[in-house]
Design an enzyme around this catalytic site. Sequence first.
Site, PDB file in Angstrom:
ATOM      1  CG  HIS A  33       4.109 -59.592  40.367  1.00 42.60           C
ATOM      2  ND1 HIS A  33       3.024 -60.078  41.065  1.00 42.60           N
ATOM      3  CD2 HIS A  33       5.165 -60.363  40.729  1.00 42.60           C
ATOM      4  CE1 HIS A  33       3.415 -61.098  41.824  1.00 42.60           C
ATOM      5  NE2 HIS A  33       4.703 -61.283  41.651  1.00 42.60           N
TER       6      HIS A  33
ATOM      7  N   PRO B 118       5.159 -36.246  25.025  1.00 42.52           N
ATOM      8  CG  PRO B 118       6.693 -34.697  25.855  1.00 42.52           C
ATOM      9  CD  PRO B 118       5.246 -34.867  25.518  1.00 42.52           C
ATOM     10  CG  ASN B 119       8.454 -38.008  28.801  1.00 41.38           C
ATOM     11  OD1 ASN B 119       8.383 -36.800  28.835  1.00 41.38           O
ATOM     12  ND2 ASN B 119       9.569 -38.642  28.617  1.00 41.38           N
TER      13      ASN B 119
ATOM     14  CD  GLU C  50       7.572 -43.706  37.187  1.00 35.14           C
ATOM     15  OE1 GLU C  50       7.642 -44.392  38.212  1.00 35.14           O
ATOM     16  OE2 GLU C  50       7.012 -44.090  36.155  1.00 35.14           O
TER      17      GLU C  50
HETATM   18  C1  NOJ Z   1       6.633 -47.819  35.637  1.00 30.18           C
HETATM   19  C2  NOJ Z   1       6.500 -47.600  37.096  1.00 30.18           C
HETATM   20  O1  NOJ Z   1       5.756 -46.442  37.373  1.00 30.18           O
HETATM   21  C3  NOJ Z   1       7.885 -47.521  37.662  1.00 30.18           C
HETATM   22  O2  NOJ Z   1       7.832 -47.163  39.037  1.00 30.18           O
HETATM   23  C4  NOJ Z   1       8.567 -48.835  37.465  1.00 30.18           C
HETATM   24  O3  NOJ Z   1       9.893 -48.753  37.920  1.00 30.18           O
HETATM   25  C5  NOJ Z   1       8.592 -49.220  35.988  1.00 30.18           C
HETATM   26  N1  NOJ Z   1       7.291 -49.083  35.422  1.00 30.18           N
HETATM   27  C6  NOJ Z   1       9.043 -50.654  35.810  1.00 30.18           C
HETATM   28  O4  NOJ Z   1       8.048 -51.528  36.214  1.00 30.18           O
HETATM   29 CA    CA Z   2       4.299 -45.086  35.731  1.00 29.65          CA
END
Ligand code: NOJ
Ligand code: CA
Length: 704
Positions: free
Chosen positions: A417, A196-197, A511
Amino acid sequence: MKILKIAVFPLIVMVSISCEKSWETTVASPNGSNRLYFEINEKRIPTYWVVHSTDTIISASALGFDFKDQTPLKSGLEIIGTNTQTVDETWEMPWGEQREVRNHYNALVVQLQEKMAPKRKINIHFKAYDDGVAFRYEFLEQQGVDSVIIMDEHTEFQLTGDHTAWWIPGDWDIYEHLYNTTKISEINATAKRDHPNLAATYIPENAVNTPVTLRTDEGLHLSFHEANLTDYAGMTLKVDTKNLKLTSELVGSDRSGYKVKRTLPFSTPWRTVQISDNAAGLIDSKLIVNLNEPNQLGDVSWFQPKKYMGIWWEMHVEKGTWDYGMEMDENGVWQDTGKAHGKHSATTENTKRYIDFAAANNIEGLLVEGWNTGWERWIGFEDREGVFDFVTPYPDYDIAELAVYGKEKGVEIIMHHETSAAPRTYEQQLDTAFQLMKDLGMHSVKTGYVGQLIPKGEYHHGQWMVNHYRKVLETAAKYQVAINAHEPIKATGLRRTFPNAIAREGLRGQEFNAWATDGGNPPEHLPIVAFTRMLAGPIDFTPGVFDIGLPTKPNNQINTTLAQQLALYVVIYSPIQMACDLPESYEGQPAFQFIRDVGVDWEQTRVLHGEVGDFVTIAREERDTGNWFLGAITDENTREITIDFDFLEEGKTYKALIYRDADDAHYRDNPEAVVIENRDITVDVTKTFTLAPGGGLAISLLLE
Ligand code: NOJ
Ligand code: CA
């Protein structure tokens, strides 16, 4: 470029048994616990097997390749020579889990040649270590051939039982999956396709990504991976659930139609098997780094291991945004049309607030995401070439002033970046982007590759991208820049050769707890990660959430206790460790003292106990100070662990600060209940602690 085309000759097999030499085709590890055997079997197929102690743990397994425009190289071979070598050396990690690493192995090189024309030659290098075995193929220069196109590599690992496996699907784009625990015979990776993600997934076979860790019924632990992935496609392992066999399946490219194209001569990455009688031994193993070349960068003291905060979590919990609200004009230039929405997080003012907080709390880095133009066309946009700009800040972010402001306070800004998986756009700007960092005194960058790759048909883990990630690493080194890659290629020990490869994601990180729609990472996630993904190398997991209930995300929470968030600074190794929560979440919290104190660079590491998927306890001695830090984590089960502090230095008294789960703590409904205790601890102390469900234990042991 010329590719050899082979004419098929009528098969006239000339057997001359009488003049066949007898070659040495076995090699044992220094203490004899692991032994590799090689033979050309009766069908003239190159075959190896592995014995641990007296048990065969990999039985007869074939080796070989399929090429484009050439006959396969997997049978009809004979041994034309062998040689052996013993190496015992010790090298120093510029930063790491320990200062000194012993690289002690016995090697066997087997030289093979086809019996019939075109009589191609190939060497196979085997290495036997006490903590595992490894081998790689060396493609030699051949008359009339200057390159090969590999359609697939057929390296087999024939298992000898239906072991328990901890695995993620063999995805060609991302490693951010939850681990599955099943028998080998029950692995069904293609059923995991609809995550799903995760937008970008391609799992053509029933294959798993590496490292994949197995436990036999007798309790032996094996982990399969690769080392020194250079100019080659990443390897997944195809699973034959009936015959209990794993076979290499290289990541492909729909654009080129092949897996690997190389000019001769070259060597493939090492195929590795870490072997340990207990789970803890897998974490102790240094096989993967040992199989890489020594440091090519020399002194990298411009990068210092550090803790860092970030203008980051506030975007993941939707308190702020990466984008500012600019518009791209018809010439592709970003314009501030006065429609900024006011939620942009990376402002000069907010950044100063974070710098001040970090400086006051012994945190020496600050990641700032969303500082540069392009975020308005990030996720969900097909055409992302030329969108991100790695030198132009948004109007409300004064990059030069902030670099100086941070430096004055002892906080270095970490560059960000996000390439949005448009690596060609990034490559065009690499030199200017790193030059800007050099000018501003910034020595590390977090890179990102979110989304489906452009150009279409390439995958994050294919040869083309392996070469991109390497180009970034090597270019960065020229500007004294270290790389922390997200959505990376997996770690294969290259940090030994390029110590500016400081950390990477390459797993389902913290996250996901902020936005996953499947309940976030379950409590068993990290007790599995420690014995799987972590064997590959340092992890930017981003620990340290204190506001565990995530008030802005009513359907999400962190599935650990607060004490476990602290323990992660020790358990999950990285030379950069984030304190990822917001300053206001740390304000006035006594438990934050652990994050202030904890080290990030280690003299030595002791894995005290652990079982894959259940729990793990690790103690590490900080370089230079002699302080020790200990972390223990458990899965959803409460657990008693007994710690024998016999690793401490004799004759010294350590001021211990113990951060443990309160008696009624539980990851689900009482996660923040932590008890902090003070006491003196010496080498002869043994003490039992209770970890709550989803809980942990963190101890700092400070010398005065
Ligand atoms: C995915 C990365 O894992 C996350 O840490 C980041 O904030 C976002 N991409 C944006 O680059
Ligand atoms: Ca990531």
